[in-house]
Scaffold this motif. Structure first.
Motif, PDB file in Angstrom:
ATOM      1  N   LYS A 144     -30.493 -23.821  15.965  1.00 21.68           N
ATOM      2  CA  LYS A 144     -31.343 -24.562  15.219  1.00 21.68           C
ATOM      3  C   LYS A 144     -31.299 -26.094  15.120  1.00 21.68           C
ATOM      4  O   LYS A 144     -30.166 -26.624  14.880  1.00 21.68           O
ATOM      5  CB  LYS A 144     -31.346 -24.097  13.497  1.00 21.68           C
ATOM      6  N   PHE A 145     -32.469 -26.782  15.659  1.00 19.27           N
ATOM      7  CA  PHE A 145     -32.475 -28.250  15.654  1.00 19.27           C
ATOM      8  C   PHE A 145     -32.508 -28.775  14.422  1.00 19.27           C
ATOM      9  O   PHE A 145     -32.654 -28.082  13.368  1.00 19.27           O
ATOM     10  CB  PHE A 145     -33.354 -28.561  16.664  1.00 19.27           C
ATOM     11  N   GLU A 148     -36.857 -28.836  10.835  1.00 21.52           N
ATOM     12  CA  GLU A 148     -37.127 -27.512  10.272  1.00 21.52           C
ATOM     13  C   GLU A 148     -37.771 -26.733  11.090  1.00 21.52           C
ATOM     14  O   GLU A 148     -38.904 -26.981  11.562  1.00 21.52           O
ATOM     15  CB  GLU A 148     -37.757 -27.816   8.694  1.00 21.52           C
ATOM     16  N   ASP A 149     -37.293 -25.434  11.040  1.00 22.46           N
ATOM     17  CA  ASP A 149     -38.172 -24.267  11.855  1.00 22.46           C
ATOM     18  C   ASP A 149     -38.490 -24.554  13.484  1.00 22.46           C
ATOM     19  O   ASP A 149     -38.916 -24.074  13.989  1.00 22.46           O
ATOM     20  CB  ASP A 149     -39.464 -23.966  11.314  1.00 22.46           C
ATOM     21  N   HIS A 150     -37.515 -25.474  14.095  1.00 21.19           N
ATOM     22  CA  HIS A 150     -37.236 -25.901  15.330  1.00 21.19           C
ATOM     23  C   HIS A 150     -35.981 -25.237  16.052  1.00 21.19           C
ATOM     24  O   HIS A 150     -34.812 -25.566  15.563  1.00 21.19           O
ATOM     25  CB  HIS A 150     -37.180 -27.533  15.577  1.00 21.19           C
ATOM     26  N   GLU A 151     -36.282 -24.042  16.745  1.00 15.16           N
ATOM     27  CA  GLU A 151     -35.247 -23.067  16.825  1.00 15.16           C
ATOM     28  C   GLU A 151     -35.428 -22.615  18.541  1.00 15.16           C
ATOM     29  O   GLU A 151     -36.301 -22.754  19.065  1.00 15.16           O
ATOM     30  CB  GLU A 151     -35.311 -21.875  16.049  1.00 15.16           C
ATOM     31  N   LEU A 152     -34.150 -22.249  18.808  1.00 13.22           N
ATOM     32  CA  LEU A 152     -34.016 -21.636  20.229  1.00 13.22           C
ATOM     33  C   LEU A 152     -33.435 -20.197  20.319  1.00 13.22           C
ATOM     34  O   LEU A 152     -32.125 -20.579  19.536  1.00 13.22           O
ATOM     35  CB  LEU A 152     -33.586 -22.690  21.309  1.00 13.22           C
ATOM     36  N   ASP A 199     -36.717 -17.265  23.441  1.00 17.34           N
ATOM     37  CA  ASP A 199     -37.762 -17.611  22.384  1.00 17.34           C
ATOM     38  C   ASP A 199     -37.570 -19.100  21.803  1.00 17.34           C
ATOM     39  O   ASP A 199     -36.575 -19.433  21.298  1.00 17.34           O
ATOM     40  CB  ASP A 199     -37.957 -16.792  21.217  1.00 17.34           C
ATOM     41  N   TYR A 200     -38.660 -20.120  22.072  1.00 15.95           N
ATOM     42  CA  TYR A 200     -38.429 -21.490  21.731  1.00 15.95           C
ATOM     43  C   TYR A 200     -39.476 -21.520  20.731  1.00 15.95           C
ATOM     44  O   TYR A 200     -40.871 -21.114  21.288  1.00 15.95           O
ATOM     45  CB  TYR A 200     -38.597 -22.217  22.775  1.00 15.95           C
ATOM     46  N   THR A 201     -39.493 -22.219  19.444  1.00 18.21           N
ATOM     47  CA  THR A 201     -40.250 -22.409  18.540  1.00 18.21           C
ATOM     48  C   THR A 201     -40.180 -23.941  18.156  1.00 18.21           C
ATOM     49  O   THR A 201     -39.021 -24.416  17.861  1.00 18.21           O
ATOM     50  CB  THR A 201     -39.959 -21.641  17.385  1.00 18.21           C
ATOM     51  N   ASN A 202     -41.284 -24.790  18.032  1.00 18.15           N
ATOM     52  CA  ASN A 202     -41.184 -26.182  17.697  1.00 18.15           C
ATOM     53  C   ASN A 202     -42.387 -26.497  16.871  1.00 18.15           C
ATOM     54  O   ASN A 202     -43.473 -26.440  17.467  1.00 18.15           O
ATOM     55  CB  ASN A 202     -41.183 -27.031  18.949  1.00 18.15           C
TER      56      ASN A 202
END
Length: 481
Positions: A144-145, A148-152, A199-202
């Motif tokens: 978790k970066f 917030e909600d920035h995840e790999l 999975d990458y979410t940004n």
């Protein structure tokens, strides 16, 4: 902490479950064991009218069967999740599934002439001890970066399955002459599957988000059939080369995807693209022949939404999907269920490509939600099952691709809850379906109106007592035959 549950049902069906969990802080460990004793009785009846080349009735064929089995299943799952710090975590988990059962089948076959006089009659008896073992293991890492909600997240899964059917047949011929023969078929099916996902979410801003990733699937299947018959001259079982075969199948799919979501006041949209490279190969070991198929395709998705109010929303969606055949679907070697009915795959079977359009409305409040939608789906190379006449007495069941398969319909989804006491979900699908099987030798397209309904209701009478009512209905479906 831990919980234990035991259940008993009618027809001597039982199951139990034991769960243990330990969570001292940074890591969580769990283990679960369940056992299930089932009772599966199957009854089947088939009446067939056979015609000659001029279209006149030649004879009548009837089949009736009873299959009895009491499978016992054991399932063990366990795993550990560990939070290294506020940003990084990983975990491992696994499962083990074991099912054993002894099947007893009795199948009666009779044939009558056009005057309904008996031509032939025999019984096929089967004793089949079966076993199935599945093993699965999963490992993941998540970062978790700062935002917030920035995840790999990366996850790797490996599974292995082994199934064995040890079929022993006795054939009791009652008419026109009495005779007793024996044959056996040992079926071994093994599969090894691996999957890697990244999975990458940004969240790019308060009203936009980007999702991207990689999905790789690497599947291997080995289907081995060994047939034998009892030779009365040698007084022993000998290999039946017509029923013995081996088929090895490999499927490798590498995919990358990206989805962009954005909201503009009451409007919102989502655009997605998935690119897949698929490589499929089958080895007919028995005759040393190969089946190969390699293709690259792109699958887009588009989603639009418009908020009518705080409780309601309009939605418009389009998607393109793929449904690939499995190893059984393309294995051309037949499985001899009985001397008159064979089942085999089709090595020329192509993947289904599904184009789906949907327009819907969503309304919900604290206790109710209602989602009506209309849709249109077009399938290219849709799968269908057909029965092919091999000769006067033998039929082959296999899969084919339809020229086209189109459906349009209305889907209604309704959910309701009354506090903590009751919750209910109702879904109904009414649709018009049209298929074109002219590529399979049928002259005209056919259509039908069909429907399906599913209702599930839960009642919480007390803190420890719950009741459930489920109802499913599925009307007739359209097939080429």
């Amino acid at each position: 902490n831990g919980t234990a549950i035991a259940n008993a049902g009618n027809r001597d069906r039982y199951n139990g479950n034991l769960t243990l969990n330990y969570n001292p802080g940074k890591f969580n460990a769990f283990v679960n064991y369940s056992i299930r004793q089932d009772n599966r009785n199957r009854f089947n009846k088939l009446d067939r009218t056979n015609f000659d080349s001029t279209g006149k009735i030649r004879d009548y064929y009837s089949l009736s069967s009873v299959s009895l089995a009491r499978p016992v299943s054991h399932i063990i799952t366990g795993g550990i999740d560990y939070n290294m710090n506020d940003h990084n975590s990983f975990g491992v988990s696994g499962s083990y599934y074991d099912r054993d059962q002894l099947k007893h089948d009795v199948v009666n076959y009779t044939t009558y002439n056009i005057s309904h006089n008996l031509l032939s009659a025999y019984d096929r008896l089967r004793t089949d001890p079966e076993s199935e073992i599945e093993k699965n293991a999963t490992a993941y890492f998540e970062h978790k970066f700062a935002k917030e909600d920035h995840e790999l997240r990366a996850e790797f899964n490996i599974s292995k399955s082994d199934e064995v059917e040890d079929n022993h047949y006795s054939n009791v011929y009652r008419f026109p002459g009495k005779q007793l023969t024996y044959d056996n078929t040992l079926i071994k099916q093994a599969s090894n599957d691996k999957q890697l996902t990244i999975d990458y979410t940004n969240p790019l801003s308060e009203d936009s988000k980007l999702e991207a990733g990689y999905d790789g699937k690497f599947n291997h299947a080995d289907l081995d059939f060994f047939g034998e018959y009892f030779d009365t001259t040698q007084k022993k079982f000998v290999k039946d080369f017509t029923k013995s075969n081996r088929f090895v199948y490999n499927e490798n799919v590498n995919a990358v995807y990206a989805t962009y979501q954005r909201s503009l006041g009451v409007f919102g949209f989502s655009l997605g693209l998935r690119a897949e490279d698929a490589s499929l190969s089958g080895h007919l070991v028995t005759i040393d022949s190969f089946i190969t198929n390699h293709y690259f395709k792109i699958y887009p998705t588009i989603h639009f939404s418009y908020k009518v109010s705080d409780k309601s929303e309009l939605q418009l969606n389009y998607s393109k999907r793929v449904h690939r055949p499995e190893a059984d679907d393309i294995n051309p070697f037949p499985e001899y269920q009985d001397p008159r009915n064979l089942r085999a795959g089709n090595p020329k079977l192509l993947p289904e490509i599904i184009h789906s359009f949907e327009f819907g409305y969503k309304w919900q409040n604290k206790n109710f939600s209602f989602v009506p939608s209309i849709y249109f789906r077009n399938k290219q190379n849709a799968f269908t099952n057909v029965i092919i006449k091999l000769n006067d007495s033998t039929f082959l069941s296999t899969s084919q691709n339809l020229a086209t398969d189109q459906s349009a319909g209305l889907e209604l989804i309704f959910s309701a809850k009354a506090g903590k006491f009751m919750s209910a979900n109702l879904s109904t699908n009414i649709f018009y379906n049209k298929i074109d099987a002219s590529n399979l030798g049928y002259s005209t397209a056919k259509s039908i109106i069909s429907m399906s309904t599913n209702l599930s209701t839960n009642f919480n009478f007390t803190k420890t007592t719950m009741g459930q009512v489920s109802v499913n209905y599925r009307s007739a479906r359209l097939t080429p035959q």
